[in-house]
Write an enzyme that holds these catalytic residues in place. Structure first.
Site, PDB file in Angstrom:
ATOM      1  N   LYS A  67       0.861  -1.127  -0.014  1.00 26.50           N
ATOM      2  CA  LYS A  67       0.280  -0.074  -0.166  1.00 26.50           C
ATOM      3  C   LYS A  67       0.882   1.177   0.000  1.00 26.50           C
ATOM      4  O   LYS A  67       0.238   2.615  -0.180  1.00 26.50           O
ATOM      5  CB  LYS A  67      -0.912  -0.012   1.360  1.00 26.50           C
ATOM      6  CG  LYS A  67      -1.826  -1.253   1.478  1.00 26.50           C
ATOM      7  CD  LYS A  67      -2.448  -1.216   2.887  1.00 26.50           C
ATOM      8  CE  LYS A  67      -2.972  -2.446   3.109  1.00 26.50           C
ATOM      9  NZ  LYS A  67      -3.484  -2.581   4.503  1.00 26.50           N
ATOM     10  N   GLY A  68       2.128   1.058   0.278  1.00 28.93           N
ATOM     11  CA  GLY A  68       3.122   2.222   0.693  1.00 28.93           C
ATOM     12  C   GLY A  68       3.099   3.158  -0.575  1.00 28.93           C
ATOM     13  O   GLY A  68       3.427   4.469  -0.335  1.00 28.93           O
ATOM     14  N   ASP A  70      14.836  -0.724   0.777  1.00 27.43           N
ATOM     15  CA  ASP A  70      15.660  -0.919   1.872  1.00 27.43           C
ATOM     16  C   ASP A  70      16.532  -1.960   1.489  1.00 27.43           C
ATOM     17  O   ASP A  70      17.756  -1.660   1.135  1.00 27.43           O
ATOM     18  CB  ASP A  70      14.513  -1.172   2.995  1.00 27.43           C
ATOM     19  CG  ASP A  70      15.198  -1.126   4.425  1.00 27.43           C
ATOM     20  OD1 ASP A  70      16.070  -0.391   4.662  1.00 27.43           O
ATOM     21  OD2 ASP A  70      14.550  -1.865   5.565  1.00 27.43           O
ATOM     22  N   LYS A  72      17.238   3.557   0.593  1.00 26.54           N
ATOM     23  CA  LYS A  72      17.985   3.508   1.799  1.00 26.54           C
ATOM     24  C   LYS A  72      18.997   2.557   1.659  1.00 26.54           C
ATOM     25  O   LYS A  72      19.266   1.626   2.014  1.00 26.54           O
ATOM     26  CB  LYS A  72      17.088   2.807   2.882  1.00 26.54           C
ATOM     27  CG  LYS A  72      16.736   3.614   4.118  1.00 26.54           C
ATOM     28  CD  LYS A  72      16.239   2.645   5.323  1.00 26.54           C
ATOM     29  CE  LYS A  72      14.719   2.753   5.613  1.00 26.54           C
ATOM     30  NZ  LYS A  72      14.073   1.881   6.869  1.00 26.54           N
ATOM     31  N   ASP A  75       3.838   3.336   6.496  1.00 22.19           N
ATOM     32  CA  ASP A  75       3.307   2.929   7.668  1.00 22.19           C
ATOM     33  C   ASP A  75       4.291   2.572   8.852  1.00 22.19           C
ATOM     34  O   ASP A  75       5.450   2.050   8.567  1.00 22.19           O
ATOM     35  CB  ASP A  75       2.114   2.039   7.475  1.00 22.19           C
ATOM     36  CG  ASP A  75       2.811   0.425   7.263  1.00 22.19           C
ATOM     37  OD1 ASP A  75       3.724   0.310   6.441  1.00 22.19           O
ATOM     38  OD2 ASP A  75       2.119  -0.177   7.855  1.00 22.19           O
ATOM     39  N   ARG A  91      -0.063   6.369   7.574  1.00 20.10           N
ATOM     40  CA  ARG A  91       0.166   6.580   6.102  1.00 20.10           C
ATOM     41  C   ARG A  91      -0.277   7.980   5.553  1.00 20.10           C
ATOM     42  O   ARG A  91       0.220   8.667   4.761  1.00 20.10           O
ATOM     43  CB  ARG A  91      -0.646   5.575   5.486  1.00 20.10           C
ATOM     44  CG  ARG A  91      -0.131   3.977   5.717  1.00 20.10           C
ATOM     45  CD  ARG A  91      -0.756   3.207   4.542  1.00 20.10           C
ATOM     46  NE  ARG A  91      -0.655   1.893   4.987  1.00 20.10           N
ATOM     47  CZ  ARG A  91       0.309   1.025   4.679  1.00 20.10           C
ATOM     48  NH1 ARG A  91       1.334   1.513   3.781  1.00 20.10           N
ATOM     49  NH2 ARG A  91       0.356  -0.249   4.840  1.00 20.10           N
TER      50      ARG A  91
HETATM   51  P1  IMP Z   1      13.008  -4.256   1.500  1.00 20.91           P
HETATM   52  O1  IMP Z   1      12.617  -5.558   0.739  1.00 20.91           O
HETATM   53  O2  IMP Z   1      14.138  -4.292   2.444  1.00 20.91           O
HETATM   54  O3  IMP Z   1      13.704  -3.397   0.516  1.00 20.91           O
HETATM   55  O4  IMP Z   1      11.722  -3.636   2.148  1.00 20.91           O
HETATM   56  C1  IMP Z   1      10.736  -2.995   1.319  1.00 20.91           C
HETATM   57  C2  IMP Z   1       9.733  -2.601   2.084  1.00 20.91           C
HETATM   58  O5  IMP Z   1       9.699  -2.620   3.389  1.00 20.91           O
HETATM   59  C3  IMP Z   1       8.886  -1.464   1.660  1.00 20.91           C
HETATM   60  O6  IMP Z   1       8.320  -1.558   0.447  1.00 20.91           O
HETATM   61  C4  IMP Z   1       8.284  -0.843   2.749  1.00 20.91           C
HETATM   62  O7  IMP Z   1       7.035  -1.604   2.783  1.00 20.91           O
HETATM   63  C5  IMP Z   1       8.866  -1.478   4.194  1.00 20.91           C
HETATM   64  N1  IMP Z   1       9.994  -0.635   4.605  1.00 20.91           N
HETATM   65  C6  IMP Z   1      11.338  -0.748   4.360  1.00 20.91           C
HETATM   66  N2  IMP Z   1      11.705   0.228   5.192  1.00 20.91           N
HETATM   67  C7  IMP Z   1      10.817   1.127   5.699  1.00 20.91           C
HETATM   68  C8  IMP Z   1      10.595   2.310   6.293  1.00 20.91           C
HETATM   69  O8  IMP Z   1      11.531   3.206   6.728  1.00 20.91           O
HETATM   70  N3  IMP Z   1       9.243   2.766   6.746  1.00 20.91           N
HETATM   71  C9  IMP Z   1       8.246   1.991   6.375  1.00 20.91           C
HETATM   72  N4  IMP Z   1       8.026   0.895   5.604  1.00 20.91           N
HETATM   73  C10 IMP Z   1       9.483   0.533   5.145  1.00 20.91           C
END
Ligand code: IMP
Length: 178
Positions: A43-44, A103, A131, A159, A165
């Site tokens: 949903k982000g 992330d 990030k 969120d 959100r």
């Molecule tokens: P990744 O697989 O570690 O790159 O994470 C991606 C998902 O984790 C994103 O689409 C977000 O839904 C969630 N996420 C990662 N970091 C944050 C944050 O700082 N705030 C909120 N959601 C996050």
């Protein structure tokens, strides 16, 4: 609204709107004379896709995917499952994945592999936030809104346990040690 977790504002509302406009312009230039098929990740990315798409100057379609990673609320395990898949085929389409934040990169890595197997004409990534410090896999990222430090952030679609959100800006969580 719950307010107790809202810390320092990292990206102000005006800066968000300005940068989203720049990204839309860049995408419109790059896909000039063609169409783009936006794959927004729920949903982000809900506010980001709405603002970005409204400023595109090229023909565009949008579809949505929802994915979840198994693991803790503020972490990512790397095991991703599809909660909602695309409604339509992306074969021979120029596909742009639109994400809120990358992330560890594991979610986008999974999405790239999953969508590449469906034979799009092209496949790229547009993320509002990056990030980079936390990256575990190398990823091709064509459009990045903002590089941010290794902090958990909320707002503009992002969120904490499904809350916050609706904030019109991006904020850090309060009292983060690192
Ligand atoms: P990744 O697989 O570690 O790159 O994470 C991606 C998902 O984790 C994103 O689409 C977000 O839904 C969630 N996420 C990662 N970091 C944050 C944050 O700082 N705030 C909120 N959601 C996050």
């Amino acid at each position: 609204m719950k307010r107790d977790a809202i810390g320092k504002i990292l990206v102000q509302q005006d800066d968000l709107q300005h940068r989203v406009g720049e990204l839309a312009q860049e995408i419109s230039n790059d896909y000039k004379g063609e169409e783009v098929f936006l794959v927004a990740i729920l949903k982000g990315a809900m506010f980001f896709i709405a603002d970005l798409m409204r400023q595109l100057q090229i023909p565009a379609q949008v579809d949505f995917m929802s994915v979840a990673s198994y693991g803790a609320a503020t972490g990512s395990s790397g095991v991703v499952r599809i909660l909602k898949d695309l409604d339509s085929s992306i074969e021979d389409r120029r596909v742009l994945i639109v994400e809120d934040i990358v992330d560890s990169g594991l979610t986008v890595n999974y999405l790239l592999r999953s969508l590449q197997a469906r034979n799009p004409a092209s496949l790229d990534v547009c993320t509002l936030l990056n990030k980079i410090e936390r990256r575990q896999v190398e990823l091709p990222m064509r459009y990045v809104g903002f590089e941010i430090p290794n902090k958990f952030v909320i707002g503009y679609g992002l969120d904490l346990d499904q809350y916050y959100r609706q904030l019109p800006y991006i904020a850090e969580l309060k009292d983060q040690e690192k």
